[in-house]
Design an enzyme around this catalytic site. Structure first.
Site, PDB file in Angstrom:
ATOM      1  N   ASP A 191      -4.614   1.788  11.594  1.00 37.27           N
ATOM      2  CA  ASP A 191      -5.666   1.261  12.232  1.00 37.27           C
ATOM      3  C   ASP A 191      -5.500   1.016  13.589  1.00 37.27           C
ATOM      4  O   ASP A 191      -5.226   1.917  14.867  1.00 37.27           O
ATOM      5  CB  ASP A 191      -6.689   0.291  11.339  1.00 37.27           C
ATOM      6  CG  ASP A 191      -7.510  -0.275  11.731  1.00 37.27           C
ATOM      7  OD1 ASP A 191      -8.321   1.071  11.935  1.00 37.27           O
ATOM      8  OD2 ASP A 191      -8.190  -1.238  11.524  1.00 37.27           O
TER       9      ASP A 191
ATOM     10  N   LYS B 191      -6.584   5.959  11.507  1.00 36.45           N
ATOM     11  CA  LYS B 191      -7.294   6.224  11.905  1.00 36.45           C
ATOM     12  C   LYS B 191      -7.630   6.334  13.908  1.00 36.45           C
ATOM     13  O   LYS B 191      -7.448   5.468  14.756  1.00 36.45           O
ATOM     14  CB  LYS B 191      -7.834   4.692  11.783  1.00 36.45           C
ATOM     15  CG  LYS B 191      -8.654   4.664  10.436  1.00 36.45           C
ATOM     16  CD  LYS B 191      -9.065   3.442  10.721  1.00 36.45           C
ATOM     17  CE  LYS B 191      -9.678   2.916   9.137  1.00 36.45           C
ATOM     18  NZ  LYS B 191     -10.034   1.660   8.581  1.00 36.45           N
TER      19      LYS B 191
ATOM     20  N   ARG C  79      -6.220   1.134  -5.893  1.00 33.94           N
ATOM     21  CA  ARG C  79      -5.015   1.325  -5.458  1.00 33.94           C
ATOM     22  C   ARG C  79      -4.816   2.443  -6.615  1.00 33.94           C
ATOM     23  O   ARG C  79      -3.592   2.932  -6.004  1.00 33.94           O
ATOM     24  CB  ARG C  79      -3.934  -0.222  -5.466  1.00 33.94           C
ATOM     25  CG  ARG C  79      -3.583  -1.049  -4.374  1.00 33.94           C
ATOM     26  CD  ARG C  79      -2.634  -1.773  -4.978  1.00 33.94           C
ATOM     27  NE  ARG C  79      -2.601  -2.956  -3.771  1.00 33.94           N
ATOM     28  CZ  ARG C  79      -2.593  -3.425  -2.413  1.00 33.94           C
ATOM     29  NH1 ARG C  79      -2.512  -2.235  -1.946  1.00 33.94           N
ATOM     30  NH2 ARG C  79      -2.669  -4.386  -2.085  1.00 33.94           N
TER      31      ARG C  79
ATOM     32  N   PHE D 163     -13.989   2.691   6.324  1.00 32.25           N
ATOM     33  CA  PHE D 163     -13.755   1.416   4.924  1.00 32.25           C
ATOM     34  C   PHE D 163     -12.992   2.379   4.280  1.00 32.25           C
ATOM     35  O   PHE D 163     -13.775   2.879   3.524  1.00 32.25           O
ATOM     36  CB  PHE D 163     -13.521   0.158   5.023  1.00 32.25           C
ATOM     37  CG  PHE D 163     -12.591  -0.684   3.937  1.00 32.25           C
ATOM     38  CD1 PHE D 163     -11.536  -1.203   4.675  1.00 32.25           C
ATOM     39  CD2 PHE D 163     -12.658  -0.739   2.825  1.00 32.25           C
ATOM     40  CE1 PHE D 163     -11.136  -1.795   3.870  1.00 32.25           C
ATOM     41  CE2 PHE D 163     -11.898  -1.793   2.365  1.00 32.25           C
ATOM     42  CZ  PHE D 163     -10.819  -2.584   2.362  1.00 32.25           C
TER      43      PHE D 163
ATOM     44  N   GLU E 213       3.489   4.271   6.314  1.00 33.68           N
ATOM     45  CA  GLU E 213       2.821   3.254   5.830  1.00 33.68           C
ATOM     46  C   GLU E 213       1.233   4.100   5.665  1.00 33.68           C
ATOM     47  O   GLU E 213       1.580   5.424   5.483  1.00 33.68           O
ATOM     48  CB  GLU E 213       1.813   3.087   7.439  1.00 33.68           C
ATOM     49  CG  GLU E 213       2.667   1.703   8.370  1.00 33.68           C
ATOM     50  CD  GLU E 213       2.425  -0.045   7.685  1.00 33.68           C
ATOM     51  OE1 GLU E 213       1.676   0.528   7.328  1.00 33.68           O
ATOM     52  OE2 GLU E 213       2.176  -0.644   8.963  1.00 33.68           O
TER      53      GLU E 213
ATOM     54  N   GLY F 167       0.578  -1.174   0.135  1.00 32.87           N
ATOM     55  CA  GLY F 167       0.045  -0.181  -0.255  1.00 32.87           C
ATOM     56  C   GLY F 167       0.440   1.495  -0.161  1.00 32.87           C
ATOM     57  O   GLY F 167       0.434   2.219  -0.181  1.00 32.87           O
TER      58      GLY F 167
ATOM     59  N   ASP G 184      -6.207  -0.812  -1.182  1.00 36.78           N
ATOM     60  CA  ASP G 184      -6.754  -1.831  -1.787  1.00 36.78           C
ATOM     61  C   ASP G 184      -7.930  -1.742  -1.614  1.00 36.78           C
ATOM     62  O   ASP G 184      -8.366  -2.426  -0.423  1.00 36.78           O
ATOM     63  CB  ASP G 184      -6.337  -2.835  -2.688  1.00 36.78           C
ATOM     64  CG  ASP G 184      -5.886  -3.926  -1.190  1.00 36.78           C
ATOM     65  OD1 ASP G 184      -5.093  -3.111  -0.394  1.00 36.78           O
ATOM     66  OD2 ASP G 184      -6.900  -4.859  -1.890  1.00 36.78           O
TER      67      ASP G 184
HETATM   68  P1  5GP Z   1      -3.548  -2.133  11.390  1.00 37.51           P
HETATM   69  O1  5GP Z   1      -4.708  -2.251  11.886  1.00 37.51           O
HETATM   70  O2  5GP Z   1      -2.358  -3.372  12.042  1.00 37.51           O
HETATM   71  O3  5GP Z   1      -3.053  -0.549  11.562  1.00 37.51           O
HETATM   72  O4  5GP Z   1      -3.617  -2.264   9.930  1.00 37.51           O
HETATM   73  C1  5GP Z   1      -3.576  -3.329   9.769  1.00 37.51           C
HETATM   74  C2  5GP Z   1      -3.925  -3.576   7.580  1.00 37.51           C
HETATM   75  O5  5GP Z   1      -5.174  -3.508   7.026  1.00 37.51           O
HETATM   76  C3  5GP Z   1      -3.324  -2.265   7.536  1.00 37.51           C
HETATM   77  O6  5GP Z   1      -2.071  -2.030   6.899  1.00 37.51           O
HETATM   78  C4  5GP Z   1      -3.935  -1.850   5.880  1.00 37.51           C
HETATM   79  O7  5GP Z   1      -3.658  -2.992   4.574  1.00 37.51           O
HETATM   80  C5  5GP Z   1      -5.451  -2.936   6.540  1.00 37.51           C
HETATM   81  N1  5GP Z   1      -6.680  -1.278   6.679  1.00 37.51           N
HETATM   82  C6  5GP Z   1      -7.027  -0.922   8.213  1.00 37.51           C
HETATM   83  N2  5GP Z   1      -7.578  -0.708   7.266  1.00 37.51           N
HETATM   84  C7  5GP Z   1      -7.692  -0.137   6.555  1.00 37.51           C
HETATM   85  C8  5GP Z   1      -8.904   0.470   5.276  1.00 37.51           C
HETATM   86  O8  5GP Z   1      -9.298   1.216   5.843  1.00 37.51           O
HETATM   87  N3  5GP Z   1      -8.182   0.661   4.191  1.00 37.51           N
HETATM   88  C9  5GP Z   1      -7.604  -0.686   3.443  1.00 37.51           C
HETATM   89  N4  5GP Z   1      -7.488  -0.412   2.309  1.00 37.51           N
HETATM   90  N5  5GP Z   1      -6.449  -1.211   4.309  1.00 37.51           N
HETATM   91  C10 5GP Z   1      -7.206  -1.325   5.211  1.00 37.51           C
END
Ligand code: 5GP
Length: 181
Positions: free
Chosen positions: A106, A134, A168, A155, A102, A48, A162
């Site tokens: 999330d 977020k 993307r 999301f 990054e 990403g 993606d």
């Molecule tokens: P984490 O929860 O570990 O911070 O995020 C893990 C992964 O979830 C991110 O690197 C990303 O690939 C995916 N992700 C989290 N939120 C979103 C979103 O709103 N859209 C997309 N496309 N991927 C997300």
């Protein structure tokens, strides 16, 4: 294009490309002020972050290096939980100022794993820069020092992000239209 369909989901334009670029301009200014003269190593997290990394470093007129890693994640034993490994890291990190790029932070679990892996290499510093953050979903205590845009818990796709492989390449950021709300 204000609406797109990716697979079975509909998305609407949320942040136009111009606003994303303006946010990256501001972030580049912050990073330039902090890292000028320190020859930072930027580490983009694939897939990403390819978009964010390219847009950011072309705005940074300082001496710097850039490389990319992938996070391979798999389930370990019950006691170890999820195990992550950084693939493709060939640079020596010892004594370097590292900035992880990054696409989105999330819950922060990915950032936690990356940080733990990188600290084993004894860098001088490690900071996180994210295109999107977020804050309401974030569960870690690692500071996300450099954020282009803070968004709610929706999301999103576009600008490198993606939905199951698609989206993307969309300029700007699109958010899912929740048809079940
Ligand atoms: P984490 O929860 O570990 O911070 O995020 C893990 C992964 O979830 C991110 O690197 C990303 O690939 C995916 N992700 C989290 N939120 C979103 C979103 O709103 N859209 C997309 N496309 N991927 C997300």
């Amino acid at each position: 294009m204000s609406k797109v369909r990716l697979h079975d989901k509909d998305f609407e334009l949320f942040i136009p490309e111009g606003e994303v670029h303006a946010a990256i301009d501001r972030l580049a200014g912050e990073l330039r002020a902090k890292y000028n003269g320190k020859r930072p190593l930027f580490i983009g997290v694939l897939n990403g972050a390819f978009y964010f990394a390219a847009e950011l470093v072309k705005r940074l007129d300082i001496e710097c290096e850039i490389t990319f890693v992938k996070v391979a994640s798999y389930h370990g034993t019950r006691s170890t939980g999820r195990v992550s490994e950084l693939i493709g890291l060939n640079e020596k990190l010892e004594g370097r100022h590292v900035v992880v790029l990054e696409d989105i932070v999330d819950t922060g679990n990915t950032v936690r794993h990356i940080m733990d892996s990188l600290l084993e290499h004894h860098p001088a510093s490690v900071s996180i820069a994210a295109l999107l953050f977020k804050p309401d979903a974030y569960k870690q205590d690692i500071p996300i020092e450099y954020v282009a845009v803070r968004i709610p818990n929706d999301f999103v796709v576009g600008s490198g992000l993606d939905h199951d492989g698609l989206g993307r390449n969309l300029p700007g950021i699109y958010r899912i239209i929740n048809t079940h709300a």
